[in-house]
Design a protein around this motif. Structure first.
Motif, short mmCIF file in Angstrom:
data_model
loop_
_atom_site.label_atom_id
_atom_site.label_comp_id
_atom_site.label_asym_id
_atom_site.label_seq_id
_atom_site.Cartn_x
_atom_site.Cartn_y
_atom_site.Cartn_z
N PHE A 175 -7.84 66.51 6.61
CA PHE A 175 -6.46 65.75 7.12
C PHE A 175 -5.43 65.56 6.12
CE2 PHE A 175 -9.12 65.18 10.83
CZ PHE A 175 -8.39 64.91 11.81
N ASP A 176 -6.01 65.42 4.95
CA ASP A 176 -5.02 65.27 3.91
C ASP A 176 -4.17 66.43 3.72
OD1 ASP A 176 -5.09 62.61 2.63
OD2 ASP A 176 -6.69 63.31 1.11
N GLU A 177 -4.93 67.59 3.68
CA GLU A 177 -4.06 69.03 3.46
C GLU A 177 -3.00 69.20 4.78
OE1 GLU A 177 -5.31 73.74 3.28
OE2 GLU A 177 -6.80 72.06 3.25
N HIS A 178 -3.54 68.97 5.94
CA HIS A 178 -2.75 69.55 7.04
C HIS A 178 -1.89 68.26 7.84
CE1 HIS A 178 -4.85 73.63 7.77
NE2 HIS A 178 -5.99 72.72 7.07
N ILE A 179 -2.20 67.17 7.41
CA ILE A 179 -1.39 66.24 8.21
C ILE A 179 -0.77 64.99 7.20
CG2 ILE A 179 -1.38 64.26 9.92
CD1 ILE A 179 -1.72 67.07 11.31
N ALA A 180 -1.88 64.22 6.40
CA ALA A 180 -1.30 62.94 5.69
C ALA A 180 -0.40 63.44 4.62
CB ALA A 180 -2.65 62.42 5.31
N ASN A 181 -0.70 64.33 3.78
CA ASN A 181 0.20 64.60 2.80
C ASN A 181 1.78 65.00 2.89
OD1 ASN A 181 -1.94 64.30 0.97
ND2 ASN A 181 -2.46 66.53 0.94
N LYS A 182 1.88 65.51 4.11
CA LYS A 182 3.64 65.88 4.58
C LYS A 182 3.90 64.68 5.25
CE LYS A 182 1.71 68.44 8.57
NZ LYS A 182 1.86 69.80 9.08
N ILE A 183 3.07 63.64 5.75
CA ILE A 183 3.64 62.58 6.50
C ILE A 183 3.96 61.52 5.44
CG2 ILE A 183 3.15 60.80 8.09
CD1 ILE A 183 3.28 63.67 9.41
N ARG A 184 3.41 61.31 4.39
CA ARG A 184 3.29 60.16 3.50
C ARG A 184 4.84 59.91 3.02
NH1 ARG A 184 -2.20 61.47 1.86
NH2 ARG A 184 -3.49 59.73 2.49
N PRO A 185 5.58 60.95 2.68
CA PRO A 185 7.23 60.48 2.37
C PRO A 185 8.16 59.88 3.60
CG PRO A 185 6.60 62.66 2.06
CD PRO A 185 5.63 62.43 2.73
N PHE A 186 7.14 59.90 4.70
CA PHE A 186 8.02 59.09 5.81
C PHE A 186 7.36 57.83 6.21
CE2 PHE A 186 8.78 63.59 5.89
CZ PHE A 186 10.00 63.78 6.17
N MET A 187 6.17 57.82 6.03
CA MET A 187 5.39 56.82 6.95
C MET A 187 4.04 56.32 5.90
SD MET A 187 5.00 58.05 10.77
CE MET A 187 4.37 56.69 11.41
N GLU A 188 3.63 55.04 5.99
CA GLU A 188 2.53 54.55 5.35
C GLU A 188 1.15 55.13 6.04
OE1 GLU A 188 -0.09 50.48 5.15
OE2 GLU A 188 2.09 50.29 4.95
N VAL A 189 0.56 55.65 5.39
CA VAL A 189 -0.88 56.57 5.97
C VAL A 189 -1.95 55.76 5.39
CG1 VAL A 189 -2.02 58.58 6.43
CG2 VAL A 189 0.38 58.52 6.23
N ASN A 190 -2.80 55.49 6.35
CA ASN A 190 -4.31 55.01 6.30
C ASN A 190 -5.25 55.65 7.18
OD1 ASN A 190 -3.90 52.58 4.20
ND2 ASN A 190 -2.37 52.10 5.76
N TYR A 191 -6.48 55.52 6.37
CA TYR A 191 -7.50 56.26 7.14
C TYR A 191 -8.37 54.98 7.88
CZ TYR A 191 -6.48 61.06 5.53
OH TYR A 191 -5.82 62.17 5.47
N ALA A 192 -9.31 55.28 8.93
CA ALA A 192 -10.28 54.57 9.10
C ALA A 192 -11.46 55.69 9.39
CB ALA A 192 -10.07 53.73 10.30
N TYR A 193 -12.66 55.33 9.40
CA TYR A 193 -13.61 56.21 9.68
C TYR A 193 -14.67 55.88 10.42
CZ TYR A 193 -11.82 57.16 4.75
OH TYR A 193 -10.77 57.66 3.71
N GLN A 194 -14.98 56.94 11.46
CA GLN A 194 -15.79 56.43 12.60
C GLN A 194 -17.05 57.14 11.96
OE1 GLN A 194 -15.13 58.06 16.64
NE2 GLN A 194 -16.39 56.36 17.42
N ASP A 195 -18.27 56.00 12.08
CA ASP A 195 -19.53 56.40 11.63
C ASP A 195 -20.55 55.65 12.57
OD1 ASP A 195 -21.90 56.60 10.26
OD2 ASP A 195 -21.44 55.93 8.39
N ILE A 196 -21.46 56.80 13.11
CA ILE A 196 -22.17 56.40 14.03
C ILE A 196 -23.33 55.29 13.54
CG2 ILE A 196 -22.32 58.47 15.26
CD1 ILE A 196 -24.84 59.49 13.69
#
Length: 302
Positions: A61-82
């Protein structure tokens, strides 16, 4: 006014699709559907993003999404764990399937500090829906009063198989009165039909349905926590059962704990439930770019 947050459910396994469809490219420029969702949200005013993912997918997700979004928006992750369960519960099986979208949203509690909207990663909703929800979150949402953008059922079906849809009804005040998860709905003769256990079909009303386009504030988290715990009492030993947000909302409405404003859009939903859906999605995206609805490069930095 506290700034609203865009929350995207992206921890699914994509079993019917056969891969991690959340980051699968649907454009000549390599964007995925999630790029267009974030872009539409950004255009109407959203500046905070939370991606709910599986921890092992973070680098992707860093490579494909988050890195290109961060110049525009604050990006945070939350993790789903069973294994992240309420106090008093412990995994007792070899379960690998996530617990569902109610638990997923709960995982975002630590990184949300105001009103927020929730969408699926693999659904294209259209810019109008984001404007409707942004206005609701900045003007109307409050403790126990939430919102949803609904779609016409016939506009949410695929020609490549059956889908599950949350069918909705609203009361005279325009609030949600009922929401029911209905499995195995198909398009037949250009109309929605339910597939019965004997594989026969029956035509159903072209009603409103939820495509997981919700607006909340932090008051929803205690409700979700309690509902998830109640679900686990009967399902902690299950390897497959899950609790989805539509079911939780249905429980809260029935118990009169909340009201949900139903807001409609004329937009055309589309998504990639099955691999065969991808070709049609790519054709629509290409046409949108040709018509200058979207730029060729969504995230170019001038």
């Amino acid at each position: 006014m506290r700034e609203p947050t865009l929350v995207i459910l992206a921890a699914g396994l994509g079993s019917r699709y056969g891969g991690l469809k959340q980051i699968d490219s649907v454009s000549e420029n390599g964007e995925s559907i999630i790029d267009f969702s974030i872009y539409d949200a950004y255009q109407v005013g959203f500046r905070k993003l939370v991606l709910i993912i599986r921890k092992e997918h973070e680098s992707l997700f860093d490579e494909h999404i988050a890195n290109k979004i961060r110049p525009f928006m604050e990006v945070n992750y939350a993790y789903q764990d069973i294994n992240d369960l309420p106090e008093g519960f412990k995994l007792t099986t070899n379960r690998s399937k996530p617990w569902g979208t109610t638990q997923a949203i709960l995982q975002a509690k630590a990184v949300i500090d105001g009103p927020f909207m929730v969408i699926n990663a693999d659904d294209f909703y259209g810019k109008q829906s984001y404007q409707i929800m942004y206005d609701f979150l900045t003007n109307e949402v409050n403790d126990g009063y939430y919102g949803m953008v609904s779609y016409q059922l016939s506009k949410t079906l695929t020609d490549n198989g059956s889908v599950t849809r949350a069918i909705c009804k609203k009361d005279s005040q325009g609030n949600l009165s009922e929401i029911v998860e209905v499995p195995k709905i198909i398009r037949k003769n250009n109309k929605p039909h339910i597939v019965k256990e004997d594989n026969s079909t029956i035509e159903v009303e072209d009603s409103l349905c939820s495509m997981n386009f919700w607006g909340f504030d932090e008051s929803v988290f205690p409700l979700l926590k309690d509902d998830f715990a109640e679900f686990l009492k009967d399902n902690i030993d299950s390897e497959k059962n899950e609790l989805v947000i539509a079911t939780s909302i249905a429980n809260f409405v029935k118990q009169k704990k909340i009201k949900v404003k139903v807001m409609a859009t004329d937009g055309q939903w589309f998504g990639v439930t099955y691999p065969q859906d991808k070709e049609g999605v790519m054709a629509k995206i290409a046409q949108y770019k040709e018509d200058d609805i979207y730029p060729f490069d969504l995230w170019s930095v001038d």
